[in-house]
Motif scaffolding. Structure first.
Motif, PDB file in Angstrom:
ATOM      1  N   UNK A 143       0.801  -1.216   0.000  1.00 15.11           N
ATOM      2  CA  UNK A 143       0.000   0.000   0.000  1.00 15.11           C
ATOM      3  C   UNK A 143       0.836   1.270   0.000  1.00 15.11           C
ATOM      4  N   UNK A 144       1.940   1.301   0.738  1.00 14.78           N
ATOM      5  CA  UNK A 144       2.743   2.528   0.772  1.00 14.78           C
ATOM      6  C   UNK A 144       3.435   2.778  -0.563  1.00 14.78           C
ATOM      7  N   UNK A 145       3.851   1.719  -1.226  1.00 11.10           N
ATOM      8  CA  UNK A 145       4.441   1.855  -2.563  1.00 11.10           C
ATOM      9  C   UNK A 145       3.359   2.318  -3.535  1.00 11.10           C
ATOM     10  N   UNK A 146       2.171   1.736  -3.446  1.00 13.97           N
ATOM     11  CA  UNK A 146       1.066   2.123  -4.325  1.00 13.97           C
ATOM     12  C   UNK A 146       0.701   3.592  -4.136  1.00 13.97           C
ATOM     13  N   UNK A 147       0.671   4.052  -2.893  1.00 12.03           N
ATOM     14  CA  UNK A 147       0.340   5.452  -2.628  1.00 12.03           C
ATOM     15  C   UNK A 147       1.434   6.391  -3.129  1.00 12.03           C
ATOM     16  N   UNK A 148       2.688   5.964  -3.027  1.00  9.89           N
ATOM     17  CA  UNK A 148       3.782   6.773  -3.564  1.00  9.89           C
ATOM     18  C   UNK A 148       3.659   6.881  -5.084  1.00  9.89           C
ATOM     19  N   UNK A 149       3.379   5.770  -5.735  1.00 10.02           N
ATOM     20  CA  UNK A 149       3.208   5.781  -7.194  1.00 10.02           C
ATOM     21  C   UNK A 149       1.994   6.633  -7.568  1.00 10.02           C
ATOM     22  N   UNK A 150       0.918   6.527  -6.805  1.00 12.53           N
ATOM     23  CA  UNK A 150      -0.274   7.330  -7.074  1.00 12.53           C
ATOM     24  C   UNK A 150       0.071   8.816  -7.062  1.00 12.53           C
TER      25      UNK A 150
END
Length: 144
Positions: A12-19
């Motif tokens: 989730x933290x990687x996904x939010x960074x990419x977002x």
């Protein structure tokens, strides 16, 4: 830009960074998906996909990339720490960004994917390894 990006990432933290990177680059986020079912369910509204290989449901990223490209005409870019796992699924993608990634690499790769005719000049994007279209290896010059 009017292109929507599907982020296929289970951390989730990687996904939010990419977002955040996607939005800062002027693209919309169509969805964040952590597994194959969620990715395919969100595919119809997206133009570009950033796909990790190892997801909540296992190493399904390469198959997801193949399905997104072939069934939904989505331009796929793999984002992974394990590019050797892509294998034959490379034919479905524009290339791979190796983790850990730089925000500039994702931004440049998104702009490449949004272009009407992406070129192999993508080799100039730091951290991005382009995959040539099938059958284009013959006669290609090295840009090393």
């Amino acid at each position: 830009m009017d292109k929507k990006v599907l982020i296929v990432e289970d951390e989730i933290f990687v996904a939010l960074e990419i977002e955040q990177i996607v939005e800062d680059a002027g693209f919309g986020v169509g969805a964040i998906a952590a597994d194959r079912a969620a990715a395919l369910a969100a595919a119809q509204d997206c133009d570009i996909a950033l796909v990790d290989l190892n997801l909540r449901d296992g190493p399904t990223g390469p198959q997801i990339g193949m399905e997104l490209a072939s069934q939904h005409s989505i331009r796929v870019i793999y984002v992974t720490a394990n590019p050797a796992q892509i294998g034959e699924a490379a034919v479905a993608a524009l290339g791979v960004i190796t983790k850990p990634f730089r925000p500039q690499s994702i931004t440049a790769a998104l702009k490449l994917a949004a272009a009407e005719q992406p070129e192999i000049l993508a080799a100039e994007i730091a951290g991005f390894t382009p995959f040539p279209p099938p059958g284009s290896w013959n006669g290609m010059e090295s840009r090393g």
